[in-house]
Design a protein around this motif. Structure first.
Motif, mmCIF file in Angstrom:
data_model
loop_
_atom_site.group_PDB
_atom_site.id
_atom_site.type_symbol
_atom_site.label_atom_id
_atom_site.label_comp_id
_atom_site.label_asym_id
_atom_site.label_seq_id
_atom_site.Cartn_x
_atom_site.Cartn_y
_atom_site.Cartn_z
ATOM 1 N N ASN A 430 35.423 32.513 57.004
ATOM 2 C CA ASN A 430 35.121 32.376 55.605
ATOM 3 C C ASN A 430 35.571 31.012 55.088
ATOM 4 N N SER A 431 34.725 30.403 54.145
ATOM 5 C CA SER A 431 35.339 29.241 53.547
ATOM 6 C C SER A 431 35.665 29.453 52.107
ATOM 7 N N THR A 432 35.670 30.493 51.473
ATOM 8 C CA THR A 432 36.188 30.869 50.343
ATOM 9 C C THR A 432 37.512 31.554 50.261
ATOM 10 N N GLY A 433 38.090 31.271 49.258
ATOM 11 C CA GLY A 433 39.414 32.136 48.863
ATOM 12 C C GLY A 433 40.790 31.287 48.769
ATOM 13 N N ASN A 434 41.741 31.782 48.475
ATOM 14 C CA ASN A 434 43.101 30.949 48.182
ATOM 15 C C ASN A 434 44.120 31.613 48.195
ATOM 16 N N SER A 435 45.333 31.153 48.378
ATOM 17 C CA SER A 435 46.737 31.678 48.406
ATOM 18 C C SER A 435 46.985 32.545 47.193
ATOM 19 N N GLY A 436 46.398 32.516 46.050
ATOM 20 C CA GLY A 436 46.571 33.280 45.004
ATOM 21 C C GLY A 436 46.110 34.611 45.084
ATOM 22 N N MET A 437 45.085 35.165 46.207
ATOM 23 C CA MET A 437 44.860 36.202 46.372
ATOM 24 C C MET A 437 45.690 37.027 47.443
ATOM 25 N N ALA A 438 46.866 36.426 47.749
ATOM 26 C CA ALA A 438 47.920 36.972 48.472
ATOM 27 C C ALA A 438 48.630 38.030 47.910
ATOM 28 N N THR A 439 47.934 38.932 47.267
ATOM 29 C CA THR A 439 48.813 39.893 46.121
ATOM 30 C C THR A 439 48.321 41.324 46.489
ATOM 31 N N ALA A 440 49.072 42.554 46.238
ATOM 32 C CA ALA A 440 48.812 43.526 46.437
ATOM 33 C C ALA A 440 47.352 44.171 45.903
ATOM 34 N N GLY A 441 46.726 44.768 46.642
ATOM 35 C CA GLY A 441 45.248 45.398 45.974
ATOM 36 C C GLY A 441 44.290 44.518 46.517
ATOM 37 N N SER A 442 44.441 43.169 46.911
ATOM 38 C CA SER A 442 43.334 42.518 47.222
ATOM 39 C C SER A 442 42.521 42.974 48.480
ATOM 40 N N GLY A 443 43.253 43.668 49.362
ATOM 41 C CA GLY A 443 42.300 44.051 50.350
ATOM 42 C C GLY A 443 41.570 45.509 49.881
ATOM 43 N N ASP A 444 42.154 46.189 49.068
ATOM 44 C CA ASP A 444 41.428 47.271 48.390
ATOM 45 C C ASP A 444 40.272 47.049 47.935
ATOM 46 N N HIS A 471 34.254 37.804 47.819
ATOM 47 C CA HIS A 471 35.676 38.328 47.449
ATOM 48 C C HIS A 471 36.248 36.927 47.278
ATOM 49 N N GLY A 472 36.171 36.114 48.090
ATOM 50 C CA GLY A 472 36.839 34.832 48.165
ATOM 51 C C GLY A 472 36.366 34.128 47.010
ATOM 52 N N LEU A 473 35.056 33.925 46.760
ATOM 53 C CA LEU A 473 34.472 33.072 45.734
ATOM 54 C C LEU A 473 34.916 33.716 44.355
ATOM 55 N N ALA A 474 35.160 34.844 44.086
ATOM 56 C CA ALA A 474 35.794 35.399 42.810
ATOM 57 C C ALA A 474 36.941 35.121 42.926
ATOM 58 N N GLY A 475 37.908 35.010 43.987
ATOM 59 C CA GLY A 475 39.222 34.527 43.959
ATOM 60 C C GLY A 475 39.369 33.148 43.577
ATOM 61 N N ASP A 476 38.388 32.337 43.865
ATOM 62 C CA ASP A 476 38.461 31.058 43.552
ATOM 63 C C ASP A 476 38.140 30.731 42.176
ATOM 64 N N LEU A 477 37.047 31.289 41.639
ATOM 65 C CA LEU A 477 36.774 31.304 40.281
ATOM 66 C C LEU A 477 37.781 31.684 39.410
ATOM 67 N N ALA A 478 38.695 33.045 39.923
ATOM 68 C CA ALA A 478 39.691 33.394 39.051
ATOM 69 C C ALA A 478 40.858 32.475 39.015
ATOM 70 N N VAL A 479 41.410 31.788 40.076
ATOM 71 C CA VAL A 479 42.122 30.526 40.141
ATOM 72 C C VAL A 479 42.089 29.610 39.184
ATOM 73 N N GLN A 480 40.494 29.168 38.902
ATOM 74 C CA GLN A 480 40.447 27.979 37.942
ATOM 75 C C GLN A 480 40.765 28.377 36.520
ATOM 76 N N GLU A 481 40.883 29.484 36.325
ATOM 77 C CA GLU A 481 41.186 30.154 34.735
ATOM 78 C C GLU A 481 42.610 30.273 34.781
ATOM 79 N N LEU A 482 43.011 30.883 35.892
ATOM 80 C CA LEU A 482 44.402 31.808 35.824
ATOM 81 C C LEU A 482 45.636 31.152 36.440
ATOM 82 N N GLY A 483 45.148 30.396 37.534
ATOM 83 C CA GLY A 483 46.127 29.711 38.210
ATOM 84 C C GLY A 483 46.503 30.689 39.644
#
Length: 506
Positions: A430-444, A471-483
């Protein structure tokens, strides 16, 4: 983007030389020009450079880059290591060109003794000792030189590969004898080792340099490994018919949550709905009832017999997909119900979290799993499934490929570059996703997305590919707003609509 082996890369080079056609020295010149341009974009001519070149074509690249930097006014010291008194033809040509270039500050050919230059903060080292052709750990003087460079305060740029790092399997490599680059300029395509989390300490910032290898050869050469990109996902997306209704958009079944773990069931159910499923039914204990009803009113609830945990199989005849495992717990009663559920279910299945933990303590049950299941272990879960720890990420990936082919399953090994291993032996990173997604519930959330896509009618392979990318793309978009630091799993769900909209843009 395909990922080729070191042998395939040599064949692509040769094909380009024969069919463009272009002389090998001119192809080297083209590659070196592109790398020089990338270096000049970051460093001014006031920066002192020290170039270490090996005897092969990687060394030839380094010598050509040194000459081009000198032509642009950079102060460049060059060291060519020719300890066996044998250079590749193109390296020898570039050696002569460097010797004839009066703008190069100094050139030293090392055959026996080597007095290393002082490497200080503010200097840049260009590592061109060994490239993709290396097939064994560095030893002797080259190992000592690598350690000397690594212990310096200089900034290190590696050409194509950090010297000492092999392109694919580094399981038996010697960590201390590998260059730890701050930046790697790799040629044309990423190499397999660059997709491994435990190799990132050597690679630093990675940049892929297009050197114009023959596109026909790239297109027709089969590759076991591939990086999934946006264009690959767009062509797999299903469209929603204007006359669709909830009965035609799929009915997903989620078996998730034990008492105290209702959050896992909530996250999976919300993600399943956001992935596009027309209807979602969740099987969960009665003690989760109020939390589920309040948090996800769109979901139909079915209660287990036990007040606190899953203990009852469900008839799946009316369902289009099953997701099982998030927050399920590992009680023996749950384990027995789970394997019975999987055996009797006729619809496509996603298994994650506690479903995998149960299988890891009942490994004989692995033989009872149906074909084409999607399982989504993170590294620790995968090692538990195997029963023994893996010796690094390459070995773990190899074992995941073996499991996928043996079980005829889709093994989605989660990580920064999540890897989907298919029953046919292919691997998609996969080419999307980031380390901010290393959080409880991400796998769920991922389980819910995959189950939703399966219920919509995606094939198992397409659901896994589209699901991990979304999943990774949504995380990338979330990081742009939330860090990255503040990202939580529900944020991934919140940004799923934006991820879909991004992919659907023409």
């Amino acid at each position: 983007m395909k990922i080729f082996t070191s042998e395939q890369i040599k064949e692509l080079d040769q094909y380009t030389i024969e069919h463009e056609p272009i002389a090998s020295i001119d192809l080297m010149e083209r590659a070196s020009r592109a790398m020089t341009q990338a270096i000049c974009q970051q460093w001014s001519a006031q920066t002192p450079f020290v170039v270490f070149a090996g005897p092969g074509n990687n060394g030839g690249d380094a010598l050509a880059v040194a000459r081009m930097l000198a032509d642009k006014g950079y102060q460049v010291e060059v060291f060519l290591f020719n300890v066996n008194n044998h250079l590749s033809n193109d390296c020898a040509t570039n050696k002569q060109r460097v010797e004839e270039n009066t703008r190069v500050k100094s050139f030293t050919e090392v055959i026996v003794d080597f007095d290393p230059p002082k490497l200080e903060n503010g200097m840049v080292v260009i590592d061109g000792l060994f490239g993709v052709g290396l097939n064994k750990p560095l030893v002797g003087g080259f190992a000592s030189l690598v350690k000397y460079i690594n212990h310096s305060d200089a900034y290190v740029i590696s050409l194509d590969m950090p010297s000492g790092l092999m392109s694919e399997d580094n399981t038996l490599n010697v960590s201390a004898n590998i260059i730890r680059a701050d930046r790697t300029l790799t040629l044309q395509q990423k190499k397999l080792a660059m997709m491994m989390a435990d190799m990132q300490v050597y690679i630093g910032q990675l940049e892929v340099i297009d050197i114009g290898l023959h596109q026909e050869a790239i297109r027709t050469t089969e590759a076991q490994y591939q990086v999934v990109e946006e264009a690959d996902i767009r062509q797999r997306l299903l469209t929603r018919n204007d006359f669709a209704h909830k009965g035609t958009m799929g009915h997903a079944l989620l078996i998730a949550g034990s008492y105290g773990m209702s959050g896992a069931a909530i996250l999976a159910a919300k993600a399943c709905l956001r992935a596009g499923s027309g209807k979602v039914t969740a099987v969960t204990p009665p003690k989760n009832y109020t939390a589920m009803q309040v948090a996800v009113p769109e979901v139909v609830l079915e209660m287990t017999n036990s007040l606190t945990h899953y203990d009852t199989t469900v008839d799946t005849e009316s369902f289009d997909a099953l997701g099982i495992g998030p927050g399920l717990g590992t009680a023996e009663e749950t384990a027995i119900a789970m394997i019975s559920q999987i055996r009797r279910s006729q619809c496509p299945i996603v298994a994650d979290a506690d479903a995998l933990n149960i299988l890891s303590t009942h490994r004989a049950w692995m033989q009872q799993l149906p074909k084409n299941m999607i399982i989504t272990p993170h590294p620790a879960e995968f090692d538990r499934l195997q029963g023994i720890p893996s010796n690094g990420d390459y070995e773990r990936l190899s074992k995941a490929c073996d499991m996928a082919t043996h079980q005829q399953a889709y093994v989605l090994l989660k990580g920064h570059y999540s890897a989907l291993c298919t029953p046919e032996g292919k691997v998609y990173f996969n080419s999307t996703g980031n380390s901010g997604m290393a959080t409880a519930g991400s796998g769920d959330v991922l389980t819910g997305i995959l189950t939703g896509l399966l219920s919509r009618g995606y094939t198992c392979e397409d659901a896994a590919l589209v699901g991990m990318y979304l999943h990774g793309l949504a995380g990338d978009l979330a990081v742009q707003e939330l860090g990255k630091e503040s990202l939580i799993a529900s944020d991934i769900i919140r940004f799923l609509p934006a991820a879909y909209m991004s992919l659907n843009k023409q």
